[in-house]
Write a protein that holds these residues in place. Sequence first.
Motif, PDB file in Angstrom:
ATOM      1  N   GLY A  13      14.947   1.233  -9.388  1.00 20.15           N
ATOM      2  CA  GLY A  13      15.437   2.455  -8.761  1.00 20.15           C
ATOM      3  C   GLY A  13      14.820   3.717  -9.288  1.00 20.15           C
ATOM      4  O   GLY A  13      14.759   4.727  -8.589  1.00 20.15           O
ATOM      5  N   ASP A  14      14.341   3.709 -10.522  1.00 21.69           N
ATOM      6  CA  ASP A  14      13.767   4.898 -11.135  1.00 21.69           C
ATOM      7  C   ASP A  14      12.350   5.128 -10.608  1.00 21.69           C
ATOM      8  O   ASP A  14      11.482   4.243 -10.700  1.00 21.69           O
ATOM      9  N   LEU A  15      12.097   6.327 -10.048  1.00 18.91           N
ATOM     10  CA  LEU A  15      10.798   6.594  -9.417  1.00 18.91           C
ATOM     11  C   LEU A  15       9.661   6.544 -10.429  1.00 18.91           C
ATOM     12  O   LEU A  15       8.566   6.072 -10.117  1.00 18.91           O
ATOM     13  N   GLY A  16       9.903   7.029 -11.663  1.00 16.74           N
ATOM     14  CA  GLY A  16       8.852   7.001 -12.664  1.00 16.74           C
ATOM     15  C   GLY A  16       8.425   5.591 -13.017  1.00 16.74           C
ATOM     16  O   GLY A  16       7.226   5.273 -13.081  1.00 16.74           O
ATOM     17  N   VAL A  17       9.408   4.712 -13.257  1.00 14.54           N
ATOM     18  CA  VAL A  17       9.104   3.309 -13.563  1.00 14.54           C
ATOM     19  C   VAL A  17       8.414   2.651 -12.371  1.00 14.54           C
ATOM     20  O   VAL A  17       7.436   1.903 -12.518  1.00 14.54           O
ATOM     21  N   LEU A  18       8.916   2.935 -11.175  1.00 16.19           N
ATOM     22  CA  LEU A  18       8.347   2.359  -9.962  1.00 16.19           C
ATOM     23  C   LEU A  18       6.869   2.732  -9.829  1.00 16.19           C
ATOM     24  O   LEU A  18       6.015   1.879  -9.570  1.00 16.19           O
ATOM     25  N   CYS A  19       6.564   4.011 -10.024  1.00 16.40           N
ATOM     26  CA  CYS A  19       5.176   4.464  -9.892  1.00 16.40           C
ATOM     27  C   CYS A  19       4.280   3.841 -10.967  1.00 16.40           C
ATOM     28  O   CYS A  19       3.113   3.525 -10.703  1.00 16.40           O
ATOM     29  N   ASP A  20       4.809   3.680 -12.173  1.00 14.94           N
ATOM     30  CA  ASP A  20       4.019   3.034 -13.230  1.00 14.94           C
ATOM     31  C   ASP A  20       3.641   1.615 -12.830  1.00 14.94           C
ATOM     32  O   ASP A  20       2.494   1.178 -13.016  1.00 14.94           O
ATOM     33  N   LEU A  21       4.591   0.867 -12.275  1.00 18.55           N
ATOM     34  CA  LEU A  21       4.315  -0.503 -11.862  1.00 18.55           C
ATOM     35  C   LEU A  21       3.325  -0.553 -10.703  1.00 18.55           C
ATOM     36  O   LEU A  21       2.407  -1.389 -10.680  1.00 18.55           O
ATOM     37  N   ILE A  22       3.500   0.356  -9.748  1.00 21.42           N
ATOM     38  CA  ILE A  22       2.594   0.378  -8.589  1.00 21.42           C
ATOM     39  C   ILE A  22       1.184   0.745  -9.030  1.00 21.42           C
ATOM     40  O   ILE A  22       0.196   0.174  -8.544  1.00 21.42           O
ATOM     41  N   ALA A  23       1.069   1.697  -9.949  1.00 18.82           N
ATOM     42  CA  ALA A  23      -0.252   2.091 -10.453  1.00 18.82           C
ATOM     43  C   ALA A  23      -0.971   0.916 -11.105  1.00 18.82           C
ATOM     44  O   ALA A  23      -2.209   0.847 -11.094  1.00 18.82           O
ATOM     45  N   GLN A  24      -0.195  -0.021 -11.660  1.00 18.04           N
ATOM     46  CA  GLN A  24      -0.780  -1.205 -12.293  1.00 18.04           C
ATOM     47  C   GLN A  24      -1.013  -2.351 -11.309  1.00 18.04           C
ATOM     48  O   GLN A  24      -1.412  -3.442 -11.709  1.00 18.04           O
ATOM     49  N   GLY A  25      -0.735  -2.108 -10.030  1.00 19.94           N
ATOM     50  CA  GLY A  25      -1.021  -3.108  -9.020  1.00 19.94           C
ATOM     51  C   GLY A  25       0.060  -4.141  -8.800  1.00 19.94           C
ATOM     52  O   GLY A  25      -0.192  -5.185  -8.177  1.00 19.94           O
ATOM     53  N   VAL A  26       1.301  -3.868  -9.258  1.00 19.32           N
ATOM     54  CA  VAL A  26       2.379  -4.837  -9.105  1.00 19.32           C
ATOM     55  C   VAL A  26       2.819  -4.957  -7.644  1.00 19.32           C
ATOM     56  O   VAL A  26       3.265  -6.016  -7.202  1.00 19.32           O
ATOM     57  N   GLY A  27       2.699  -3.879  -6.883  1.00 22.06           N
ATOM     58  CA  GLY A  27       3.119  -3.913  -5.487  1.00 22.06           C
ATOM     59  C   GLY A  27       3.097  -2.534  -4.877  1.00 22.06           C
ATOM     60  O   GLY A  27       2.496  -1.600  -5.426  1.00 22.06           O
ATOM     61  N   VAL A  28       3.774  -2.397  -3.736  1.00 18.91           N
ATOM     62  CA  VAL A  28       3.925  -1.107  -3.049  1.00 18.91           C
ATOM     63  C   VAL A  28       5.417  -0.913  -2.809  1.00 18.91           C
ATOM     64  O   VAL A  28       6.219  -1.827  -2.975  1.00 18.91           O
ATOM     65  N   ALA A  29       5.802   0.297  -2.412  1.00 21.45           N
ATOM     66  CA  ALA A  29       7.228   0.585  -2.239  1.00 21.45           C
ATOM     67  C   ALA A  29       7.428   1.669  -1.212  1.00 21.45           C
ATOM     68  O   ALA A  29       6.501   2.418  -0.859  1.00 21.45           O
ATOM     69  N   LEU A  30       8.676   1.776  -0.736  1.00 16.32           N
ATOM     70  CA  LEU A  30       9.084   2.842   0.164  1.00 16.32           C
ATOM     71  C   LEU A  30       9.597   4.018  -0.658  1.00 16.32           C
ATOM     72  O   LEU A  30      10.108   3.841  -1.762  1.00 16.32           O
ATOM     73  N   ALA A  31       9.495   5.221  -0.095  1.00 16.90           N
ATOM     74  CA  ALA A  31      10.023   6.406  -0.775  1.00 16.90           C
ATOM     75  C   ALA A  31      10.386   7.458   0.254  1.00 16.90           C
ATOM     76  O   ALA A  31       9.884   7.455   1.385  1.00 16.90           O
TER      77      ALA A  31
END
Length: 303
Positions: free
Chosen positions: A228-246
């Motif tokens: 749920g945390d946008l900062g954590v989410l962006c860190d994971l996405i930057a590392q290629g874990v996946g994509v997300a809605l916002a």
Amino acid sequence: MDLELRHLRILLAISEAGSLTRAAAALFLSQPAMTTQLRRIEASFGQPLFERSARGVVPTRAGELVLAHARTAVASADRIRGYRLRPANSAEPVTVGGSSGPMLSHLTLHLPAAVSNPVTFVQFPSTGDAMNAVADRSVDAGCMVDLDGFGVPLPEGVVVDVIGLEPVVVIMPAGHPRAGQDRVGLADLADETWLLPPYDAGCDDYGALADACAPAGFAPRVSPHRIGDLGVLCDLIAQGVGVALAQGAARAREGVVMRRFTGDPLLGRHLLAVHRDSPLFGARPLLLDLVRAAFEARCVTPG
């Protein structure tokens, strides 16, 4: 565009400041948002209301006439609001809650000065939590965001206003093959893994995503992680874990980009919920003015 009280306040702020930049700062708007608002207002009148120059802005002859009426209208509205919109027990404290979004921060800045009640604010982790708090009177009013068509049923005793619809965006790594496009088709993301937020009784994120992906010919592959945390989410996405809605009003972080979908298949609804028994129910027009101003300043509309 229908002219509203907040538009008159914008004109008065520009006139008093003599500058779009200073007026935007006074109203807690961005410079582009202020410029866009003035263009819309002038378009509704069919003529310029201010002359622009390197030194700032000054009213045109038509602008002077509009400003004279605006001063009278705003002064009258303020007197009416002071009489009608303040709850009967002015000493009774009230609480305003909300989920993540631009409206809660705007109310935090402006509501305490607009009502005589002591006001406290609380942020909830989800739309469902915020709506439940309004329904059980844990808070007097709440602002929240859900996905159009996949939100919570209206609780008994609660009045909900839709402030506006905003296109949902996709967060993807900055190095993603589609990152250079202005818009991204859902079909182009069929092989991606989607990171969803924790379960929210007030907003069915998976249902909305699956419904949008079906016409594109695939079912979304969802990560077991719930972030749920946008900062954590962006860190994971930057590392290629996946994509997300916002939300479209969200701000991108380093290493990721946010792009609108082709055709805007997913829309976020910005909502204001007030309980009928709340001391703030009489101040609902004031609350609507404030959250609509926040929506216009921060959010992009479909199209």
